[in-house]
Design a protein around this motif. Structure first.
Motif, PDB file in Angstrom:
ATOM      1  N   ILE A 159      53.244 -49.372 -78.832  1.00  0.00           N
ATOM      2  CA  ILE A 159      52.956 -49.761 -80.219  1.00  0.00           C
ATOM      3  C   ILE A 159      51.868 -50.828 -80.262  1.00  0.00           C
ATOM      4  CG2 ILE A 159      53.943 -50.887 -82.250  1.00  0.00           C
ATOM      5  CD1 ILE A 159      56.589 -49.510 -81.607  1.00  0.00           C
ATOM      6  N   CYS A 160      51.931 -51.799 -79.360  1.00  0.00           N
ATOM      7  CA  CYS A 160      50.907 -52.848 -79.327  1.00  0.00           C
ATOM      8  C   CYS A 160      49.532 -52.273 -79.010  1.00  0.00           C
ATOM      9  CB  CYS A 160      51.288 -53.910 -78.305  1.00  0.00           C
ATOM     10  SG  CYS A 160      52.729 -54.908 -78.740  1.00  0.00           S
ATOM     11  N   CYS A 161      49.472 -51.352 -78.068  1.00  0.00           N
ATOM     12  CA  CYS A 161      48.180 -50.741 -77.725  1.00  0.00           C
ATOM     13  C   CYS A 161      47.624 -49.946 -78.899  1.00  0.00           C
ATOM     14  CB  CYS A 161      48.348 -49.835 -76.509  1.00  0.00           C
ATOM     15  SG  CYS A 161      48.738 -50.708 -74.971  1.00  0.00           S
ATOM     16  N   LEU A 162      48.481 -49.212 -79.593  1.00  0.00           N
ATOM     17  CA  LEU A 162      48.033 -48.457 -80.763  1.00  0.00           C
ATOM     18  C   LEU A 162      47.524 -49.388 -81.848  1.00  0.00           C
ATOM     19  CD1 LEU A 162      47.791 -45.760 -82.298  1.00  0.00           C
ATOM     20  CD2 LEU A 162      50.165 -46.079 -83.036  1.00  0.00           C
ATOM     21  N   CYS A 163      48.218 -50.490 -82.063  1.00  0.00           N
ATOM     22  CA  CYS A 163      47.783 -51.458 -83.070  1.00  0.00           C
ATOM     23  C   CYS A 163      46.427 -52.045 -82.713  1.00  0.00           C
ATOM     24  CB  CYS A 163      48.823 -52.566 -83.204  1.00  0.00           C
ATOM     25  SG  CYS A 163      48.385 -53.856 -84.394  1.00  0.00           S
ATOM     26  N   GLY A 164      46.224 -52.375 -81.430  1.00  0.00           N
ATOM     27  CA  GLY A 164      44.946 -52.918 -81.010  1.00  0.00           C
ATOM     28  C   GLY A 164      43.802 -51.958 -81.259  1.00  0.00           C
ATOM     29  N   ALA A 165      44.008 -50.669 -80.986  1.00  0.00           N
ATOM     30  CA  ALA A 165      42.948 -49.681 -81.189  1.00  0.00           C
ATOM     31  C   ALA A 165      42.661 -49.482 -82.671  1.00  0.00           C
ATOM     32  CB  ALA A 165      43.350 -48.364 -80.539  1.00  0.00           C
TER      33      ALA A 165
ATOM     34  N   SER B 263      47.967 -51.169 -89.976  1.00  0.00           N
ATOM     35  CA  SER B 263      46.659 -50.858 -89.388  1.00  0.00           C
ATOM     36  C   SER B 263      46.419 -49.357 -89.328  1.00  0.00           C
ATOM     37  CB  SER B 263      46.562 -51.467 -87.990  1.00  0.00           C
ATOM     38  OG  SER B 263      46.621 -52.878 -88.044  1.00  0.00           O
ATOM     39  N   VAL B 264      47.462 -48.592 -88.985  1.00  0.00           N
ATOM     40  CA  VAL B 264      47.312 -47.134 -88.928  1.00  0.00           C
ATOM     41  C   VAL B 264      47.032 -46.566 -90.320  1.00  0.00           C
ATOM     42  CG1 VAL B 264      48.515 -44.974 -88.430  1.00  0.00           C
ATOM     43  CG2 VAL B 264      48.717 -46.902 -86.851  1.00  0.00           C
ATOM     44  N   LEU B 265      47.765 -47.018 -91.318  1.00  0.00           N
ATOM     45  CA  LEU B 265      47.546 -46.530 -92.682  1.00  0.00           C
ATOM     46  C   LEU B 265      46.171 -46.946 -93.206  1.00  0.00           C
ATOM     47  CD1 LEU B 265      51.056 -47.160 -94.292  1.00  0.00           C
ATOM     48  CD2 LEU B 265      50.094 -45.004 -93.444  1.00  0.00           C
TER      49      LEU B 265
END
Length: 495
Positions: free
Chosen positions: A403-409, A481-483
């Protein structure tokens, strides 16, 4: 070489013959009496055997002997695989058996050494996974140039730059882990080996060199002589270093093509040639790196199908997709970018498996297989004395890292979009939006740093409650961040 006493001995031939004669000729009572004397003699002969424990210790083979003994006893108790051959000094010290005969204390002689290798493998897996996210999204979006309009470069070129930085960090740490690899003796290393090391350190050739080879931390990744010598001394072989340096060189080739694309004033023909041929070389090296990982994990010769097996296969297939995509780049850009996207997606799955392997304390990951099965961590020296609580990831902890890596990207992509708008508009408000979009990326990497040190939720209050709140906040920030990224891209395509 001297033959060491086995754990159990077979009955001598004279005893077997005496038992047979007693069972055939003597009456029942007589047979029992005949049996007592040889059995007592046998026990006495076993007791009179010399104790070789001190000799084994002087030879520096204590860890190797206990590892051989454990496998032998496992086979005697019904395990499918056990120790092979006779237990001799030559058998324990043969180069191809040295790595298998070492125990946990040899690979991790101190808690500090264990923490160092654990931390390096953690960041290798994390940077590999996050970099794969950038490459996957940017590769697929490269085929949407007309739809993305002015945001094409922020979503593709800038995403590639972020992925390159992460991949350079990942492969560079792989090289550091192999070039500076060392094992401790901690009472189990041979005195002959220690003497050899000291003689090498005191030799004229080393003294005349710029940097001593012993107890030196090297930052230059292309010290192939040092890496191969240290790995050979540990009985590992050169494949881990070959894998690391091949990946690192491949990333540099990809970076060269990216630099030619970013630099202003480069003629289009030169830019295209440098881009295509550098990507072709980089893709070939990535496929070669996956191939060497398959050799280490026996992907082509076994059906173990564990995480390392699948991860190595995924890296090899991903590298092949890169190579085919690089070849198609000369004629079919659309198919080429799709293959780059598919290969990056496969790399993302493989790197996710590496995070799972790290959770299971397989710190060698896919490229350094020998570190994945070295025993139990409760054998760490001085652990009980120092009172260190050796922790490991839970499944929720591993998911939190993803989840942290996805948020960073996602946060980085959002920052690129807002920064591009600031360049177009030039007002302070758009720069403020760009700064706000970058904060989740900073927070995500701070949480990754915290997770590398505190892998499990603390049990004591109020730290447990604080850590739980941080995780909830991280999940909320990631969803936001994804949205936001989805909203940005959908509006850009509609406009």
């Amino acid at each position: 070489s001297a033959r060491l006493a086995p754990a159990q001995t077979r009955a001598p031939q004279w005893l077997l013959q005496r038992r047979m004669e007693a069972s055939l000729d003597a009456p029942l009572l007589g047979a029992a009496c005949v049996e007592v004397a040889p059995a007592a003699a046998q026990r006495q002969s076993v007791r009179e055997l010399p104790d070789l424990t001190e000799r084994i210790h002087r030879l520096g083979l204590t860890e190797e002997y206990h590892a051989f003994k454990d496998r032998y006893l496992a086979w005697r108790q019904g395990e499918a695989v056990g120790a092979r051959g006779e237990i001799t000094v030559e058998r324990l010290t043969r180069p191809e058996h040295v790595a298998a005969n070492r125990g946990f204390g040899d690979w991790y002689p101190t808690v500090q050494e264990w923490l160092w290798k654990r931390t390096m493998s953690y960041w290798i897996a994390v940077t590999f996974f996050e970099g794969s996210i950038f490459f996957t999204l940017s590769s697929f979006m490269c085929n949407q140039k007309e739809a993305l309009g002015d945001m094409f470069e922020p979503l593709t070129l800038c995403g590639y730059c972020a992925g390159k930085v992460l991949f350079i960090a990942c492969t560079y740490m792989m090289c550091l882990a192999t070039v500076n690899f060392s094992i401790g003796h901690s009472g189990s290393g041979s005195k002959q080996e220690t003497a050899d090391d000291e003689s090498v350190c005191n030799s004229d050739s080393v003294a005349e060199s710029i940097e001593p080879d012993c107890d030196t931390f090297y930052l230059w990744p292309y010290r192939y002589g040092t890496a191969i010598r240290r790995l050979a001394g540990a009985g590992v072989g050169p494949l881990p270093y070959y894998t690391a340096i091949v990946y690192f060189t491949g990333v540099l080739c990809f970076t060269l093509g990216l630099v030619a694309e970013v630099l202003p004033g480069v003629p289009p023909l030169i830019e295209m040639m440098v881009l295509n041929y550098s990507f072709l070389c980089g893709a070939f090296l990535f496929a070669l790196g996956g191939f060497t990982e398959c050799l280490q994990n026996r992907t082509f010769t076994s059906l173990e199908m564990d995480n390392g097996w699948w991860g190595a296969l995924g890296n090899f297939v991903g590298g092949c997709c890169f190579f085919v995509g690089a070849v198609l780049a000369f004629s079919d850009k659309y198919s080429s970018q799709n293959l780059y996207g598919v290969g990056s997606l496969i790399y993302m799955v493989s790197s996710s498996l590496q995070i799972v392997m790290w959770k299971d304390e397989q710190f060698g990951l896919i490229f350094f297989v020998v570190l994945n099965n070295v025993g139990e961590p409760d054998r760490l020296p001085a652990r009980a004395a120092e009172g260190d609580d050796v922790q490991s990831f839970s499944s929720r902890g591993a998911l939190f890292v993803h989840i942290c890596c996805l948020c960073g990207a996602m946060s980085t992509y959002n920052f690129n979009i807002e920064l591009a708008r600031h360049v177009q508009v030039g007002d302070l408000r758009s720069l403020q939006f760009a700064f706000n979009e970058m904060l989740p990326c900073v927070f995500a990497h701070l949480m990754l740093m915290l997770t590398s040190a505190v892998m499990r939720m603390p049990k004591a209050a109020p730290f447990r409650q604080l850590y739980f709140i941080l995780r909830l906040l991280m999940i909320a920030v990631t969803v936001n961040s994804v949205l936001t990224f989805w909203e940005f891209v959908s509006h850009i395509i509609q406009d």
